[in-house]
Design a protein around this motif. Structure first.
Motif, PDB file in Angstrom:
ATOM      1  N   ALA A 197      38.291  23.556  36.548  1.00 19.06           N
ATOM      2  CA  ALA A 197      37.831  23.926  37.885  1.00 19.06           C
ATOM      3  C   ALA A 197      37.481  25.401  37.950  1.00 19.06           C
ATOM      4  O   ALA A 197      36.695  25.819  38.799  1.00 19.06           O
ATOM      5  CB  ALA A 197      38.902  23.590  38.917  1.00 19.06           C
ATOM      6  N   TRP A 198      38.077  26.191  37.049  1.00 16.56           N
ATOM      7  CA  TRP A 198      37.745  27.617  37.000  1.00 16.56           C
ATOM      8  C   TRP A 198      36.249  27.848  36.834  1.00 16.56           C
ATOM      9  O   TRP A 198      35.691  28.805  37.351  1.00 16.56           O
ATOM     10  CB  TRP A 198      38.500  28.292  35.840  1.00 16.56           C
TER      11      TRP A 198
ATOM     12  N   MET B 185      33.898  26.164  38.109  1.00 20.71           N
ATOM     13  CA  MET B 185      33.224  26.024  39.395  1.00 20.71           C
ATOM     14  C   MET B 185      33.455  27.244  40.278  1.00 20.71           C
ATOM     15  O   MET B 185      32.644  27.573  41.124  1.00 20.71           O
ATOM     16  CB  MET B 185      33.739  24.786  40.124  1.00 20.71           C
ATOM     17  N   VAL B 186      34.600  27.886  40.070  1.00 24.74           N
ATOM     18  CA  VAL B 186      34.931  29.047  40.897  1.00 24.74           C
ATOM     19  C   VAL B 186      34.279  30.311  40.347  1.00 24.74           C
ATOM     20  O   VAL B 186      34.086  31.292  41.059  1.00 24.74           O
ATOM     21  CB  VAL B 186      36.461  29.223  40.969  1.00 24.74           C
TER      22      VAL B 186
ATOM     23  N   PRO C 239      31.229  31.461  39.603  1.00 23.43           N
ATOM     24  CA  PRO C 239      30.154  32.198  40.287  1.00 23.43           C
ATOM     25  C   PRO C 239      30.672  33.037  41.447  1.00 23.43           C
ATOM     26  O   PRO C 239      30.295  34.204  41.600  1.00 23.43           O
ATOM     27  CB  PRO C 239      29.220  31.096  40.792  1.00 23.43           C
ATOM     28  N   VAL C 240      31.563  32.454  42.238  1.00 23.31           N
ATOM     29  CA  VAL C 240      32.117  33.188  43.382  1.00 23.31           C
ATOM     30  C   VAL C 240      32.886  34.405  42.894  1.00 23.31           C
ATOM     31  O   VAL C 240      32.741  35.511  43.416  1.00 23.31           O
ATOM     32  CB  VAL C 240      33.031  32.267  44.220  1.00 23.31           C
ATOM     33  N   VAL C 241      33.699  34.200  41.852  1.00 24.06           N
ATOM     34  CA  VAL C 241      34.487  35.318  41.338  1.00 24.06           C
ATOM     35  C   VAL C 241      33.570  36.439  40.868  1.00 24.06           C
ATOM     36  O   VAL C 241      33.812  37.616  41.163  1.00 24.06           O
ATOM     37  CB  VAL C 241      35.407  34.845  40.187  1.00 24.06           C
TER      38      VAL C 241
ATOM     39  N   VAL D 106      30.398  37.115  41.810  1.00 26.55           N
ATOM     40  CA  VAL D 106      29.711  37.768  42.929  1.00 26.55           C
ATOM     41  C   VAL D 106      30.663  38.689  43.677  1.00 26.55           C
ATOM     42  O   VAL D 106      30.347  39.840  43.973  1.00 26.55           O
ATOM     43  CB  VAL D 106      29.109  36.719  43.896  1.00 26.55           C
ATOM     44  N   VAL D 107      31.864  38.185  43.984  1.00 24.54           N
ATOM     45  CA  VAL D 107      32.795  39.000  44.759  1.00 24.54           C
ATOM     46  C   VAL D 107      33.346  40.150  43.913  1.00 24.54           C
ATOM     47  O   VAL D 107      33.595  41.236  44.421  1.00 24.54           O
ATOM     48  CB  VAL D 107      33.929  38.133  45.346  1.00 24.54           C
ATOM     49  N   ALA D 108      33.491  39.921  42.612  1.00 23.68           N
ATOM     50  CA  ALA D 108      33.916  41.022  41.753  1.00 23.68           C
ATOM     51  C   ALA D 108      32.871  42.125  41.770  1.00 23.68           C
ATOM     52  O   ALA D 108      33.192  43.310  41.867  1.00 23.68           O
ATOM     53  CB  ALA D 108      34.144  40.536  40.323  1.00 23.68           C
ATOM     54  N   PHE D 109      31.605  41.709  41.741  1.00 22.57           N
ATOM     55  CA  PHE D 109      30.532  42.704  41.753  1.00 22.57           C
ATOM     56  C   PHE D 109      30.500  43.452  43.079  1.00 22.57           C
ATOM     57  O   PHE D 109      30.375  44.674  43.105  1.00 22.57           O
ATOM     58  CB  PHE D 109      29.186  42.011  41.495  1.00 22.57           C
ATOM     59  N   SER D 110      30.622  42.712  44.180  1.00 22.91           N
ATOM     60  CA  SER D 110      30.480  43.396  45.464  1.00 22.91           C
ATOM     61  C   SER D 110      31.816  43.855  46.039  1.00 22.91           C
ATOM     62  O   SER D 110      31.830  44.564  47.034  1.00 22.91           O
ATOM     63  CB  SER D 110      29.752  42.500  46.473  1.00 22.91           C
ATOM     64  N   GLY D 111      32.943  43.471  45.423  1.00 24.11           N
ATOM     65  CA  GLY D 111      34.226  43.887  45.960  1.00 24.11           C
ATOM     66  C   GLY D 111      35.078  44.675  44.997  1.00 24.11           C
ATOM     67  O   GLY D 111      35.562  45.757  45.326  1.00 24.11           O
TER      68      GLY D 111
END
Lengths: 291, 269, 87
Positions: free
Chosen positions: A10-11, A13-14, A16-18, A20-25
Motif C-alpha cells: 500500500a506504500w 499507493m501513498v 505520490p502523496v508523500v 508531493v507533500v515532501a516537496f511542498s512541505g
C-alpha cells in the motif's frame, strides 16, 4: 467491523502523496530550520550563529504582544462562532427547498477570497461610504475602526464571525442530520424539554463534529493573515497585528531571513503541539464511539 | 422531527440577514459610479450602472488575473485529486507500516500557517525557475490541498463497503480495472466534495499566491490589492471585481450542494 | 537549502531513528500500551512525543536563561529516555 488486511505494498499507493507533500512541505521546513541557525547576508555569505535568533525571538516584546493578541483574538472568535453556529444549525429547517437554499447561502462566505472578505468589510464598515459604519454613526456613536483600536477589534471579530460561523453551522447541521428521528420521539415520550433534548440527545451526537470544528477553527484562526491585513493593515498602530502578519513583516518586509526563520520554527512548533493535542482527542473520541 | 418554531425562524432570518447585508453592499457599490459612492450614501443605487464591470472586462490586466487564478486553481485541483485517490484508497483499505503517523503528518501540513513557508517557497521556486508561473502557486497550494483531499476521500471511501472490492475480485477484475470501472463511479459524490474544497482553499488564498508571482502570472486577488494601492481607490471597480471573484465559488457550491452535507457529516474539511 | 553541518547532522539523526523504528516495527512489532502518559502509545508515538518535548524544553531554556544550551539538551535527552521507557 472487520479489521483491515495488512499490506505493505500500500506504500506504493501513498508514495505520490508523500513525494508531493515532501516537496511542498518537508523541503521548505528543513530550509527554514537551516536558515534559523545562520546569519544570512546573501546566498554565499552565511554565518552559523547557533540558537541566537531563537533567543532573540523568544525574548522579543513585539512577538509576545503579537502572540497575546493572537490568542485573545482566536479565543474571542471561537467563543462567538461555536455557540452561534450550533444555535443556527439547530434552527435551520432539516429538509426541503428552503434548507438547501439556506445551506448554499451559508457556504458563500467560505468561498470568498480572503482579501475580498477584507474588502467587503472595509466598504461595509467605513464611516463615509459603508452601510454599517454610516448606520452606527447615525445612531450618534462616533465609530471609526481605522482610528479606535477597540472599534478595529470589534470590526475584525464581526468579520471573522461573518466569514467562519457558517463552517460551524454546516458541520453542526451535518451532525444533527445524522441523529435518527427515533431519538427525538423517545425524548418526546419522556416529556423532555428543549434544553434536555439538546443536552442529552443532540450534544452527544455533536461531540465528534464539534471537536473537528474547534480544531479547524482554532488552527485557521491562528494563521489568519489576509483579512486583517486588508481591513486594518494591523493598525491602528500595532493593535491588530497578529502572528502571521508579524512574521510576514520580518520575512518579506525586512527580508531578515534568520530571525524570520527562527520565529517560523517556534510558530510551527506551537501549531504542531496544538494540532497533536486535538488530533489525539478526536481519535480517542472516535475510538470510543466505535466501541 | 419537529417543525421549526417562531424563535427558530427569527434566528435563521437574523443570521441570513447578517450574511447577506455585507454581500448586498458589495453588489450595490459595484453598481454605482465612484462619484456617487464618494459624494452621497444611498441604500439603494438610484442610477445603477454597469460601467465598473465594463471597465474590468475591457482591461486586460483584470482578465489576465482571472485566467491566471483559474489556471493555478485548476492545476492544483487536478493534481491534488490525482495523487490523493490512490493514497486515500490505501489508507481506507489496508494497514501498513507507519500508516497512522503518516496520516497525522499529512494533517499537520493542512494546519501549518502558510507564512511559515513563505521564504523557502520563494527561494525554492526561484531556484527551480518556476517563480511567476501558475505551477509555483499550484504546487505551493498542494501543501494544504493534498492532505485535505486525502482526508476527505478517505472518509468517503471508508463509507463504501469492502465487500464491493471482494466481489469485484471474485468477478475477475484486476485492481486498476476495479478502481476505474466500479470504485470511482461509486465515489462520484466524494470526488465532487473534494474538488469543491481544493477549489475553495486554492481560490481564496492570497499570501502564497502573491509571494510566488510577479507580473506574468499575477492572480486576480493580487490585481485587486495592487489596484487599490496604485490608482487612488476606485471603490466601484474594486467592488465589481469583488463580485466577480465571489461568483465562481457560488457556481461550484451550487453543483455540489447535494453532497456537501455528507462531506461535512464526515467532519473533514 | 542553505545546509550547515549541525542541521545536516540533526536531520540525518532523525532520519536514522525513523529508519531504525521502521525496521524494528517489522521484526519486533510494538503494541500500544499505557504508561504514565494519559493515553495508550506505541513506540513511534513515544518517539514523537519525546521530540516535541525536547523542542519545547529547548525553547523554554532559551527563553528564560542564558546558561549554555547543552544543559537543555541533557535535560531533553533525559526526558526523552523517560518517555520512551515509561510513557
Amino acid at each position: 467491523m472487520r479489521t483491515k488486511p495488512e499490506r505493505q505494498a500500500a506504500w506504493l499507493m501513498v508514495l505520490p502523496v508523500v513525494l508531493v507533500v515532501a516537496f511542498s512541505g518537508v523541503v521548505p521546513l528543513m530550509t527554514v530550520v537551516n536558515y534559523s541557525v545562520q546569519d544570512i547576508l546573501d546566498v554565499d555569505t552565511r554565518f552559523f550563529v547557533g540558537f541566537d535568533w531563537y533567543r532573540d525571538a523568544l525574548r522579543d516584546v513585539r512577538l509576545h504582544e503579537a502572540l497575546w493578541r493572537q490568542l485573545v483574538f482566536s479565543f474571542t472568535a471561537l467563543a462567538i462562532e461555536l455557540p452561534l453556529g450550533i444555535l443556527v444549525a439547530r434552527c435551520l429547517p432539516r429538509q426541503g427547498r428552503a434548507a438547501s437554499l439556506l445551506l448554499v447561502l451559508c457556504a458563500i462566505p467560505l468561498l470568498v477570497p480572503l482579501n475580498v472578505v477584507g474588502t467587503i468589510w472595509q466598504i461595509f464598515a467605513r464611516g463615509d461610504i459603508g452601510m454599517l459604519g454610516a448606520a452606527i454613526n447615525g445612531l450618534g456613536i462616533d465609530y471609526n475602526y481605522t482610528r479606535e483600536p477597540l472599534h478595529a477589534w470589534m470590526t475584525l471579530v464581526a468579520m471573522d464571525v461573518w466569514h467562519w460561523t457558517s463552517l460551524v453551522v454546516l458541520l453542526g447541521f451535518a451532525g444533527l442530520s445524522s441523529i435518527p428521528p427515533a431519538y427525538y420521539q423517545a425524548a418526546d415520550l419522556d416529556g423532555a424539554g428543549r434544553w434536555q433534548v439538546f443536552r442529552h440527545v443532540e450534544l452527544p451526537h455533536l461531540r465528534a463534529v464539534l471537536l473537528i470544528a474547534v480544531l479547524l477553527r482554532l488552527m485557521d484562526s491562528l494563521m489568519i493573515y489576509t483579512e486583517p491585513f486588508v481591513l486594518t493593515g494591523g493598525g491602528p498602530g500595532n493593535t491588530t497585528t497578529f502572528l502571521s502578519q508579524h512574521l510576514a513583516t520580518i520575512a518579506v518586509g525586512q527580508f531578515d531571513l534568520g530571525p524570520a526563520a527562527a520565529f517560523s520554527v517556534i510558530y510551527f512548533l506551537l501549531i504542531l503541539l496544538l494540532c497533536w493535542l486535538f488530533h489525539t482527542l478526536v481519535v480517542a473520541g472516535a475510538e470510543r464511539d466505535d466501541a | 422531527m419537529r417543525s421549526p418554531g417562531l424563535a427558530s425562524r427569527l434566528v435563521v432570518a437574523g443570521y441570513s440577514l447578517y450574511l447577506l447585508l455585507p454581500l448586498y453592499w458589495l453588489l450595490a457599490m459595484a453598481l454605482k459610479s465612484n462619484r456617487d459612492i464618494v459624494s452621497r450614501l444611498e441604500w439603494i443605487p438610484s442610477s445603477p450602472t454597469l460601467a465598473n464591470f465594463a471597465e474590468i472586462f475591457s482591461n486586460p490586466v483584470w482578465l489576465d488575473g482571472f485566467v491566471n487564478s483559474l489556471a493555478y486553481v485548476a492545476i492544483n485541483t487536478a493534481l491534488s485529486v490525482a495523487v490523493a485517490l490512490p493514497a486515500a484508497y490505501a489508507f481506507s483499505r489496508y494497514r501498513f507500516l507507519g500508516d497512522k503517523h503518516l496520516f497525522f503528518w499529512l494533517l499537520t501540513n493542512r494546519m501549518s500557517p502558510p507564512a511559515v513557508f513563505l521564504l523557502p517557497f520563494f527561494q525554492l521556486y526561484s531556484a527551480l525557475g518556476l517563480f511567476d508561473t501558475p505551477w509555483a502557486v499550484a504546487l505551493a497550494h498542494c501543501l494544504f490541498t493534498v492532505p485535505l483531499a486525502v482526508w476527505i476521500l478517505e472518509g468517503f471511501m471508508s463509507g463504501i463497503p469492502r465487500d464491493i472490492d471482494d466481489m469485484a475480485r471474485v468477478d475477475g477484475h484486476s485492481l486498476p480495472s476495479f478502481f476505474f470501472r466500479i470504485f470511482l463511479p461509486a465515489l462520484r459524490g466524494g470526488i465532487g466534495v473534494t474538488v469543491f474544497f481544493c477549489f475553495m482553499f486554492s481560490w481564496v488564498e492570497l499570501l502564497l499566491a502573491r509571494t510566488l508571482t510577479g507580473s506574468e502570472a499575477k492572480p486576480i486577488v493580487v490585481v485587486m490589492t495592487r489596484t487599490v494601492s496604485a490608482s487612488g481607490l476606485d471603490w466601484g471597480v474594486l467592488a465589481a471585481a469583488g463580485v466577480l471573484t465571489v461568483l465562481p465559488g457560488v457556481v461550484v457550491v451550487w453543483f455540489v450542494r447535494k453532497h456537501l452535507v455528507r462531506g461535512f457529516a464526515l467532519g473533514r474539511v | 537549502m542553505a545546509w550547515t553541518l549541525p542541521t545536516a547532522l540533526f536531520f540525518s539523526a532523525i532520519a536514522l531513528v525513523l529508519l531504525v523504528l521502521g525496521v524494528a516495527q517489522r521484526h519486533w512489532p510494538t503494541v500500544a500500551r499505557r504508561g504514565f502518559l494519559p493515553l495508550a502509545t506505541t513506540r513511534g508515538d513515544r518517539f514523537f512525543i519525546s521530540l516535541l518535548t525536547a523542542a519545547l524544553i529547548h525553547l523554554g531554556w532559551l527563553a528564560v536563561t542564558d546558561l549554555p544550551v547543552p544543559g537543555a539538551s541533557a535535560l531533553a535527552l533525559f526526558a526523552g529516555a523517560v518517555i520512551m521507557a515509561k510513557g
